[in-house]
Scaffold this active site. Structure first.
Site, short mmCIF file in Angstrom:
data_model
loop_
_atom_site.label_atom_id
_atom_site.label_comp_id
_atom_site.label_asym_id
_atom_site.label_seq_id
_atom_site.Cartn_x
_atom_site.Cartn_y
_atom_site.Cartn_z
N GLU A 53 0.83 -1.21 0.00
CA GLU A 53 0.00 0.00 0.00
C GLU A 53 0.86 1.25 0.00
O GLU A 53 1.85 1.34 0.73
CB GLU A 53 -0.94 -0.01 1.21
CG GLU A 53 -2.17 -0.84 0.90
CD GLU A 53 -2.80 -1.45 2.13
OE1 GLU A 53 -2.04 -1.81 3.06
OE2 GLU A 53 -4.03 -1.55 2.16
N ASP A 196 -10.06 6.97 -23.35
CA ASP A 196 -9.96 5.60 -22.84
C ASP A 196 -9.47 4.77 -24.01
O ASP A 196 -10.23 4.39 -24.90
CB ASP A 196 -11.33 5.12 -22.34
CG ASP A 196 -11.27 3.68 -21.84
OD1 ASP A 196 -10.28 2.98 -22.14
OD2 ASP A 196 -12.22 3.25 -21.15
N THR A 222 -6.44 -0.23 -20.49
CA THR A 222 -6.15 -1.54 -19.91
C THR A 222 -4.87 -2.06 -20.57
O THR A 222 -4.48 -1.58 -21.63
CB THR A 222 -7.30 -2.54 -20.13
OG1 THR A 222 -7.74 -2.43 -21.48
CG2 THR A 222 -8.45 -2.27 -19.20
N LYS A 225 -5.15 -5.97 -23.64
CA LYS A 225 -5.79 -6.12 -24.96
C LYS A 225 -4.70 -6.06 -26.03
O LYS A 225 -3.85 -6.95 -26.05
CB LYS A 225 -6.87 -5.04 -25.11
CG LYS A 225 -7.98 -5.18 -24.06
CD LYS A 225 -9.11 -4.19 -24.28
CE LYS A 225 -10.28 -4.44 -23.37
NZ LYS A 225 -10.26 -3.70 -22.09
N ARG A 231 -3.58 -8.60 -16.95
CA ARG A 231 -4.72 -7.73 -16.60
C ARG A 231 -4.26 -6.59 -15.70
O ARG A 231 -3.56 -6.81 -14.72
CB ARG A 231 -5.80 -8.56 -15.89
CG ARG A 231 -6.51 -9.36 -16.89
CD ARG A 231 -7.56 -10.28 -16.51
NE ARG A 231 -7.84 -10.92 -17.76
CZ ARG A 231 -8.67 -10.44 -18.69
NH1 ARG A 231 -9.40 -9.38 -18.45
NH2 ARG A 231 -8.80 -11.05 -19.84
N1 DSN Z 1 -14.84 -6.06 -21.73
C1 DSN Z 1 -14.07 -5.22 -22.60
C2 DSN Z 1 -14.33 -5.51 -24.02
O1 DSN Z 1 -14.57 -6.67 -24.32
O2 DSN Z 1 -14.27 -4.63 -24.87
C3 DSN Z 1 -14.24 -3.80 -22.29
O3 DSN Z 1 -14.11 -3.58 -20.93
#
Ligand code: DSN
Length: 443
Positions: A53, A196, A222, A225, A231
């Site tokens: 933390e 985003d 994120t 992807k 993650r």
């Molecule tokens: N769940 C993600 C997607 O599939 O685009 C977005 O958060």
């Protein structure tokens, strides 16, 4: 998994089964990807055992000498990769990252403006059932009947509604965003602009998607992807953001911890650092270029196969097939594709007459199959399989006289799919294809 195999056979068997599933099917959900073994080693390492933390060199627990360096290394790589002066790497995923930004920079009841979720936006961009649409007052911009973002209408709405923050971000809009136009609109109405870029962070690094950093105050993403990491999420503040509010970085840090979260997941943060190192290699640029080429070719082949795509196709990594003309739900087609070895997801199409749980579209993306090394030739084959499955399923359904209402029953959908020889054949062809492109271990 030598230890798990001794201690928990049930779990070991489930992981083995998942390995087989990933090996033998095509991961075509555009938000998924295959991480390297190095990333998985780090995420599964003993880094996961520690509470940290606080922030590097300002922690609340002892024993941080390595974690401070790890988190700092990750932050430095983010700053280098995206050329931003500030970043936070502790948000556990995209939704908490976006919430942290709102919590840091807005007051409850302030107005935010995002793309309509049913037209390609995200739940955290103001959907009424999400905290972003309940604690904040959300309004939306939209796409026109052809599926293109209507920037003129966005400007009109923004000037009337005067949102405090505009969110430029997508989950199923297939075209690149015009950040310059977003920025002009945000400036006109006095809003902060947040991008985003969760879906497209890897494409931005590869230089095949417009860079939001010069235009936006805050950028979230994120990491699992197109960036191909574990993650997690990044929250970045640009020079423009720091000019607007020199305290913006500290506000965001405070909103993440102690505002919303406790201990960060340092094993994932270390995994993000490793993925960013992979993304700095020249090969990642080639990867990004190939994703976009593969997606464009897949889209073209789907259209050649008689399918309609939202917004006419893609210039990114994803596309949405519009099934409205077939009077079939995305559920039935997504399940049929899955049985045929192609794992995609059902998705709303703009102005969808059907409810979100039974939408009229299929969302597809090229990032994961491109990670396996597939190229245009394979995209052609995949497009053929998809078009054949859709045609066959629609024909079986039509012959049985089933309505969309009947299709809501899973047993009915299963029966339709079981009748399709095309689906069975696709499963075999996909297996053969996958055998030629094993899951990658390194990049
Ligand atoms: N769940 C993600 C997607 O599939 O685009 C977005 O958060």
């Amino acid at each position: 998994m030598p230890y798990l195999n001794k201690t928990d056979l049930k779990m070991a068997a489930l992981i083995k089964a998942e390995e087989k599933r990933q090996n033998e099917t095509l991961m075509m959900i555009p938000s998924e990807n295959h991480t390297s073994q190095a990333v998985r080693e780090v995420v599964g390492s003993l880094l996961q055992d520690k509470y940290c933390e606080g922030y590097p060199f300002k922690r609340y627990y002892q024993g941080q000498e390595n974690y401070d360096k790890i988190e700092d290394l990750c932050r430095e790589r983010v700053k280098q990769c995206f050329r931003v002066p500030y970043c936070n790497v502790q948000a556990l995923s995209g939704a908490p990252a976006n919430l942290a930004v709102y919590f840091a920079l807005l007051k409850p009841g302030d107005k935010i403006m995002g793309l309509r979720m049913d037209q390609g936006g995200h739940i955290t961009h103001g959907l009424k059932v999400n905290v972003s649409g309940t604690f904040f007052n959300s309004v939306f911009y939209h796409v026109d009947r052809e599926g293109f973002i209507d920037y003129d209408a966005m400007e009109e709405i923004a000037l009337k509604e005067k949102p405090k923050m505009i969110i430029a971000g997508i989950t199923s809009y297939p075209l690149a965003l015009d950040f310059k136009r977003f920025s002009a609109i945000a400036e006109k109405c006095g809003a902060l602009l947040m991008a985003d870029m969760s879906h497209v962070a890897g494409l931005i690094l590869a230089g095949v998607y417009p860079n939001p950093v010069p235009y936006c105050h805050i950028i979230t993403a994120t990491t699992h992807k197109t960036l191909r990491g574990p993650r997690g999420a990044l929250i970045m503040v640009s020079d423009k953001g720091l000019r607007a509010d020199p305290q913006m970085g500290e506000r965001i840090d405070k909103a993440v911890f102690p505002g919303l979260q406790g201990g960060p997941h340092e094993n994932n943060i270390a995994g993000i650092a490793v993925a960013l190192k992979e993304a700095q290699k020249p090969a990642f640029k080639r990867y990004g270029r190939q994703i976009v080429k593969n997606a464009a070719y897949l889209a073209q082949c789907l259209k050649d196969g008689g399918l309609k795509l939202c917004a006419g196709g893609t210039n990114t990594h994803l596309m949405v097939i519009d099934l409205q003309e077939f009077k079939v739900s995305g559920n039935l087609i997504a399940e049929a594709l899955e049985q045929g070895g192609i794992v995609a997801n059902r998705n709303a199409v703009p102005y969808d007459p059907n409810p979100p749980f039974y939408p009229s579209g299929i969302r597809l993306g090229a990032p994961a199959v491109t990670s396996r090394g597939m190229k245009e030739k394979e995209m052609k084959l995949i497009a053929q399989l998809i078009a054949e499955i859709i045609r066959d399923i629609v024909s079986i359904k039509d012959k049985s006289g089933l309505t969309l209402e009947d299709e809501k029953k899973k047993a009915t959908r299963d029966k339709i799919i079981a009748k399709s020889a095309v689906v069975k054949k696709s499963k075999q062809k996909v297996r053969q294809l996958c055998a030629r492109f094993p899951l990658p271990n390194s990049y």
